[in-house]
Design a protein around this motif. Structure first.
Motif, PDB file in Angstrom:
ATOM      1  N   THR A 171       0.810  -1.215   0.000  1.00 38.36           N
ATOM      2  CA  THR A 171       0.000   0.000   0.000  1.00 38.36           C
ATOM      3  C   THR A 171       0.846   1.268   0.000  1.00 38.36           C
ATOM      4  OG1 THR A 171      -0.239  -0.058   2.408  1.00 38.36           O
ATOM      5  CG2 THR A 171      -1.985  -1.089   1.102  1.00 38.36           C
ATOM      6  N   SER A 172       2.100   1.157   0.416  1.00 40.72           N
ATOM      7  CA  SER A 172       2.970   2.338   0.421  1.00 40.72           C
ATOM      8  C   SER A 172       3.791   2.441  -0.859  1.00 40.72           C
ATOM      9  CB  SER A 172       3.903   2.302   1.634  1.00 40.72           C
ATOM     10  OG  SER A 172       4.811   1.211   1.518  1.00 40.72           O
ATOM     11  N   GLY A 173       3.709   1.413  -1.702  1.00 44.59           N
ATOM     12  CA  GLY A 173       4.455   1.435  -2.958  1.00 44.59           C
ATOM     13  C   GLY A 173       5.893   0.979  -2.828  1.00 44.59           C
ATOM     14  N   GLU A 174       6.255   0.468  -1.674  1.00 37.99           N
ATOM     15  CA  GLU A 174       7.620  -0.014  -1.473  1.00 37.99           C
ATOM     16  C   GLU A 174       7.794  -1.382  -2.116  1.00 37.99           C
ATOM     17  OE1 GLU A 174       9.209   0.342   2.496  1.00 37.99           O
ATOM     18  OE2 GLU A 174       7.739   1.891   2.956  1.00 37.99           O
ATOM     19  N   LYS A 175       9.031  -1.689  -2.471  1.00 38.38           N
ATOM     20  CA  LYS A 175       9.318  -2.976  -3.109  1.00 38.38           C
ATOM     21  C   LYS A 175       9.526  -4.055  -2.067  1.00 38.38           C
ATOM     22  CE  LYS A 175      11.138  -1.091  -7.281  1.00 38.38           C
ATOM     23  NZ  LYS A 175      11.748  -1.486  -8.500  1.00 38.38           N
ATOM     24  N   LEU A 176       9.307  -5.266  -2.508  1.00 41.25           N
ATOM     25  CA  LEU A 176       9.499  -6.440  -1.660  1.00 41.25           C
ATOM     26  C   LEU A 176      10.999  -6.681  -1.485  1.00 41.25           C
ATOM     27  CD1 LEU A 176       7.711  -8.629  -0.362  1.00 41.25           C
ATOM     28  CD2 LEU A 176       7.987  -9.955  -2.432  1.00 41.25           C
ATOM     29  N   PRO A 177      11.443  -7.069  -0.283  1.00 45.51           N
ATOM     30  CA  PRO A 177      12.864  -7.354  -0.082  1.00 45.51           C
ATOM     31  C   PRO A 177      13.335  -8.502  -0.986  1.00 45.51           C
ATOM     32  CG  PRO A 177      11.717  -7.245   2.022  1.00 45.51           C
ATOM     33  CD  PRO A 177      10.676  -7.192   0.952  1.00 45.51           C
ATOM     34  N   ASN A 178      14.592  -8.484  -1.341  1.00 46.62           N
ATOM     35  CA  ASN A 178      15.159  -9.509  -2.226  1.00 46.62           C
ATOM     36  C   ASN A 178      15.132 -10.904  -1.619  1.00 46.62           C
ATOM     37  OD1 ASN A 178      15.712  -7.610  -4.192  1.00 46.62           O
ATOM     38  ND2 ASN A 178      17.787  -7.220  -3.423  1.00 46.62           N
ATOM     39  N   ASP A 179      15.130 -11.007  -0.309  1.00 48.24           N
ATOM     40  CA  ASP A 179      15.164 -12.330   0.341  1.00 48.24           C
ATOM     41  C   ASP A 179      13.769 -12.918   0.578  1.00 48.24           C
ATOM     42  OD1 ASP A 179      14.406 -10.527   2.307  1.00 48.24           O
ATOM     43  OD2 ASP A 179      15.658 -11.430   3.866  1.00 48.24           O
ATOM     44  N   ALA A 180      12.746 -12.345  -0.026  1.00 42.50           N
ATOM     45  CA  ALA A 180      11.375 -12.838   0.151  1.00 42.50           C
ATOM     46  C   ALA A 180      11.208 -14.213  -0.496  1.00 42.50           C
ATOM     47  CB  ALA A 180      10.381 -11.862  -0.453  1.00 42.50           C
ATOM     48  N   THR A 181      10.395 -15.041   0.136  1.00 44.89           N
ATOM     49  CA  THR A 181      10.126 -16.371  -0.402  1.00 44.89           C
ATOM     50  C   THR A 181       9.160 -16.265  -1.581  1.00 44.89           C
ATOM     51  OG1 THR A 181       8.200 -16.751   1.010  1.00 44.89           O
ATOM     52  CG2 THR A 181      10.361 -17.387   1.914  1.00 44.89           C
ATOM     53  N   GLU A 182       9.023 -17.335  -2.329  1.00 47.60           N
ATOM     54  CA  GLU A 182       8.093 -17.352  -3.464  1.00 47.60           C
ATOM     55  C   GLU A 182       6.660 -17.130  -2.990  1.00 47.60           C
ATOM     56  OE1 GLU A 182       7.056 -17.086  -7.228  1.00 47.60           O
ATOM     57  OE2 GLU A 182       9.133 -17.354  -6.575  1.00 47.60           O
ATOM     58  N   GLU A 183       6.314 -17.711  -1.858  1.00 48.27           N
ATOM     59  CA  GLU A 183       4.971 -17.535  -1.295  1.00 48.27           C
ATOM     60  C   GLU A 183       4.724 -16.065  -0.937  1.00 48.27           C
ATOM     61  OE1 GLU A 183       2.133 -19.639   2.068  1.00 48.27           O
ATOM     62  OE2 GLU A 183       4.292 -19.575   2.427  1.00 48.27           O
ATOM     63  N   GLU A 184       5.723 -15.411  -0.367  1.00 46.45           N
ATOM     64  CA  GLU A 184       5.599 -13.999  -0.021  1.00 46.45           C
ATOM     65  C   GLU A 184       5.488 -13.134  -1.279  1.00 46.45           C
ATOM     66  OE1 GLU A 184       8.086 -14.216   4.179  1.00 46.45           O
ATOM     67  OE2 GLU A 184       9.079 -13.468   2.380  1.00 46.45           O
ATOM     68  N   LYS A 185       6.218 -13.492  -2.327  1.00 49.60           N
ATOM     69  CA  LYS A 185       6.142 -12.756  -3.589  1.00 49.60           C
ATOM     70  C   LYS A 185       4.740 -12.844  -4.180  1.00 49.60           C
ATOM     71  CE  LYS A 185      10.990 -13.416  -4.753  1.00 49.60           C
ATOM     72  NZ  LYS A 185      11.953 -14.087  -5.635  1.00 49.60           N
ATOM     73  N   GLN A 186       4.161 -14.033  -4.166  1.00 50.70           N
ATOM     74  CA  GLN A 186       2.807 -14.214  -4.694  1.00 50.70           C
ATOM     75  C   GLN A 186       1.795 -13.439  -3.849  1.00 50.70           C
ATOM     76  OE1 GLN A 186       2.162 -18.427  -4.914  1.00 50.70           O
ATOM     77  NE2 GLN A 186       3.517 -18.683  -6.676  1.00 50.70           N
ATOM     78  N   ALA A 187       1.952 -13.477  -2.534  1.00 51.26           N
ATOM     79  CA  ALA A 187       1.047 -12.763  -1.638  1.00 51.26           C
ATOM     80  C   ALA A 187       1.155 -11.256  -1.868  1.00 51.26           C
ATOM     81  CB  ALA A 187       1.368 -13.099  -0.185  1.00 51.26           C
ATOM     82  N   TYR A 188       2.363 -10.766  -2.034  1.00 54.47           N
ATOM     83  CA  TYR A 188       2.602  -9.341  -2.272  1.00 54.47           C
ATOM     84  C   TYR A 188       1.933  -8.883  -3.563  1.00 54.47           C
ATOM     85  CZ  TYR A 188       5.330  -5.101  -3.244  1.00 54.47           C
ATOM     86  OH  TYR A 188       5.716  -3.825  -3.547  1.00 54.47           O
ATOM     87  N   GLU A 189       2.104  -9.653  -4.632  1.00 53.66           N
ATOM     88  CA  GLU A 189       1.480  -9.320  -5.914  1.00 53.66           C
ATOM     89  C   GLU A 189      -0.049  -9.328  -5.792  1.00 53.66           C
ATOM     90  OE1 GLU A 189       2.986  -8.186  -8.622  1.00 53.66           O
ATOM     91  OE2 GLU A 189       4.888  -8.321  -7.562  1.00 53.66           O
ATOM     92  N   SER A 190      -0.566 -10.291  -5.055  1.00 52.51           N
ATOM     93  CA  SER A 190      -2.003 -10.376  -4.828  1.00 52.51           C
ATOM     94  C   SER A 190      -2.504  -9.155  -4.049  1.00 52.51           C
ATOM     95  CB  SER A 190      -2.332 -11.658  -4.065  1.00 52.51           C
ATOM     96  OG  SER A 190      -3.691 -11.713  -3.742  1.00 52.51           O
ATOM     97  N   LEU A 191      -1.753  -8.736  -3.059  1.00 60.51           N
ATOM     98  CA  LEU A 191      -2.125  -7.568  -2.266  1.00 60.51           C
ATOM     99  C   LEU A 191      -2.116  -6.302  -3.111  1.00 60.51           C
ATOM    100  CD1 LEU A 191      -0.241  -8.354   1.044  1.00 60.51           C
ATOM    101  CD2 LEU A 191      -2.712  -8.163   0.765  1.00 60.51           C
ATOM    102  N   ILE A 192      -1.144  -6.180  -3.997  1.00 60.65           N
ATOM    103  CA  ILE A 192      -1.084  -5.011  -4.872  1.00 60.65           C
ATOM    104  C   ILE A 192      -2.316  -4.972  -5.776  1.00 60.65           C
ATOM    105  CG2 ILE A 192       0.131  -3.982  -6.842  1.00 60.65           C
ATOM    106  CD1 ILE A 192       2.748  -4.813  -5.509  1.00 60.65           C
ATOM    107  N   ARG A 193      -2.667  -6.116  -6.375  1.00 63.37           N
ATOM    108  CA  ARG A 193      -3.866  -6.181  -7.222  1.00 63.37           C
ATOM    109  C   ARG A 193      -5.115  -5.823  -6.429  1.00 63.37           C
ATOM    110  NH1 ARG A 193      -1.347 -10.793  -9.088  1.00 63.37           N
ATOM    111  NH2 ARG A 193      -2.619 -12.072  -7.738  1.00 63.37           N
ATOM    112  N   ASP A 194      -5.266  -6.424  -5.256  1.00 65.11           N
ATOM    113  CA  ASP A 194      -6.441  -6.161  -4.419  1.00 65.11           C
ATOM    114  C   ASP A 194      -6.518  -4.700  -4.000  1.00 65.11           C
ATOM    115  OD1 ASP A 194      -7.026  -8.837  -4.623  1.00 65.11           O
ATOM    116  OD2 ASP A 194      -6.347  -9.342  -2.596  1.00 65.11           O
ATOM    117  N   TYR A 195      -5.378  -4.114  -3.696  1.00 64.39           N
ATOM    118  CA  TYR A 195      -5.343  -2.714  -3.277  1.00 64.39           C
ATOM    119  C   TYR A 195      -5.778  -1.798  -4.420  1.00 64.39           C
ATOM    120  CZ  TYR A 195      -3.648   1.612  -1.164  1.00 64.39           C
ATOM    121  OH  TYR A 195      -3.552   2.878  -0.656  1.00 64.39           O
ATOM    122  N   LYS A 196      -5.293  -2.069  -5.612  1.00 64.85           N
ATOM    123  CA  LYS A 196      -5.677  -1.258  -6.772  1.00 64.85           C
ATOM    124  C   LYS A 196      -7.174  -1.380  -7.054  1.00 64.85           C
ATOM    125  CE  LYS A 196      -1.196  -1.222  -9.061  1.00 64.85           C
ATOM    126  NZ  LYS A 196      -0.405  -1.664 -10.216  1.00 64.85           N
TER     127      LYS A 196
END
Length: 67
Positions: free
Chosen positions: A15-40
């Motif tokens: 929601t703040s537009g910050e990027k996901l840390p490089n050490d994020a897991t694949e599950e966290e990456k998918q969740a983050y992308e989902s959250l961005i879509r839902d937020y928009k």
């Protein structure tokens, strides 16, 4: 499985537009992308309905055995 606390952190990043840390897991990456879509989608819907300050949040963990 992602904990509620981690979901809250991912939502804050999304929601703040910050990027996901490089050490994020694949599950966290998918969740983050989902959250961005839902937020928009939430912002678009809120604008269409005239809601001025929409808020998206993840509730804190609820203690107890619900199974």
């Amino acid at each position: 499985m992602i904990s509620n606390k981690k979901w809250q952190k991912l939502l804050a990043l999304a929601t703040s537009g910050e990027k996901l840390p490089n050490d994020a897991t694949e599950e966290e990456k998918q969740a983050y992308e989902s959250l961005i879509r839902d937020y928009k989608i939430m912002l678009k819907t809120a604008k269409e309905q005239g809601i001025k300050n929409p808020e998206m949040y993840i509730p804190f963990e609820v203690e107890g055995d619900f199974l």
